[in-house]
Design an enzyme around this catalytic site. Structure first.
Site, mmCIF file in Angstrom:
data_model
loop_
_atom_site.group_PDB
_atom_site.id
_atom_site.type_symbol
_atom_site.label_atom_id
_atom_site.label_comp_id
_atom_site.label_asym_id
_atom_site.label_seq_id
_atom_site.Cartn_x
_atom_site.Cartn_y
_atom_site.Cartn_z
ATOM 1 N N CYS A 13 47.457 47.887 71.573
ATOM 2 C CA CYS A 13 48.493 46.950 72.006
ATOM 3 C C CYS A 13 49.586 46.827 70.951
ATOM 4 O O CYS A 13 50.747 47.136 71.205
ATOM 5 C CB CYS A 13 47.870 45.586 72.294
ATOM 6 S SG CYS A 13 49.088 44.332 72.772
ATOM 7 N N GLU A 68 44.312 49.457 78.400
ATOM 8 C CA GLU A 68 45.771 49.388 78.457
ATOM 9 C C GLU A 68 46.309 50.175 79.660
ATOM 10 O O GLU A 68 47.250 49.735 80.324
ATOM 11 C CB GLU A 68 46.389 49.928 77.170
ATOM 12 C CG GLU A 68 46.295 49.000 75.971
ATOM 13 C CD GLU A 68 47.336 47.889 76.014
ATOM 14 O OE1 GLU A 68 47.985 47.703 77.060
ATOM 15 O OE2 GLU A 68 47.481 47.203 74.997
#
Length: 220
Positions: free
Chosen positions: A135, A208
């Site tokens: 992230c 993700e």
């Protein structure tokens, strides 16, 4: 090879699928449906709340004051600044704060955030930062990648502000600081430990990917 580069190399196909996902490509080209972006923004608000909890956990997992202060700074930035800015950004996109407070977490949001927290609880500070890296560091790379693409639309694009935010010197420096911490925590590791971290990083990267796909699918 730096630990971060080794982690990415260990799951290069997944990493590319994440950083060059169709959601990212369409965002850069300005063709992403606005409903998809709004859905992403809503879930990202919920993600940021859990992300704040992860920074709180990082304080607990820190072994010295410097690491505790770094984690505290991350937590303070999230609670005092980042979440408020995100709420304002959502408002600019027609999403009222009251709606954000009432949102259910999508499956992809739950899966990703709870994986980070569970890994951090079960492991040490390095495990936690390895699962946060896709992230924090990934968004910095995505912004750079988008800026380098010839088909990325900047002027007149509704998504240019998003690109600018992660391309900003402030965010890029924050990512660099996180990278330096990751490398410091991950220095001189045995192969068995690196293999374990590669598994954690790969899983977080796959989460993700699912988070981007959620935005395209508008799935809850």
């Amino acid at each position: 090879m730096l630990l971060y580069e080794r982690l990415k190399t260990s799951c290069s196909d997944d990493w590319r699928a994440y950083t060059e996902h169709a959601f990212v490509r369409q965002l850069g080209q300005g063709t992403l449906p606005q409903r998809s972006f709004q859905h992403y923004l809503k879930q990202d608000y919920l993600f940021l709340i859990q992300f704040s909890r992860a920074w709180g956990l990082a304080i607990y997992k820190s072994a010295d004051l410097d690491a505790m202060r770094y984690a505290q700074a991350g937590l303070n930035a999230m609670l005092d600044t980042e979440i408020g800015l995100h709420v304002q950004y959502c408002r600019d996109w027609g999403i009222d704060e009251r709606e954000l407070h009432q949102l259910p977490e999508a499956a992809a949001t739950v899966a990703y955030t709870r994986y980070v927290l569970d890994t951090g609880m079960a492991g040490d500070l390095l495990d936690l930062h390895v699962t946060l890296a896709p992230c924090i560091l990934g968004y910095a790379e995505i912004a750079q990648w988008l800026a380098a693409q010839p088909d990325t639309l900047r002027e007149g694009s509704p998504y240019n502000d998003w690109i600018e935010m992660y391309l900003s010197e402030e965010y890029q420096q924050a990512a660099q600081t996180e990278l330096e911490l990751l490398e410091s925590l991950g220095a001189d590791l045995p192969e068995s430990r690196i293999s374990q971290l590669e598994t954690r990083f790969r899983t977080a990267t796959r989460m993700e990917i699912a988070f981007w796909q959620m935005g395209l699918d508008l799935s809850d």
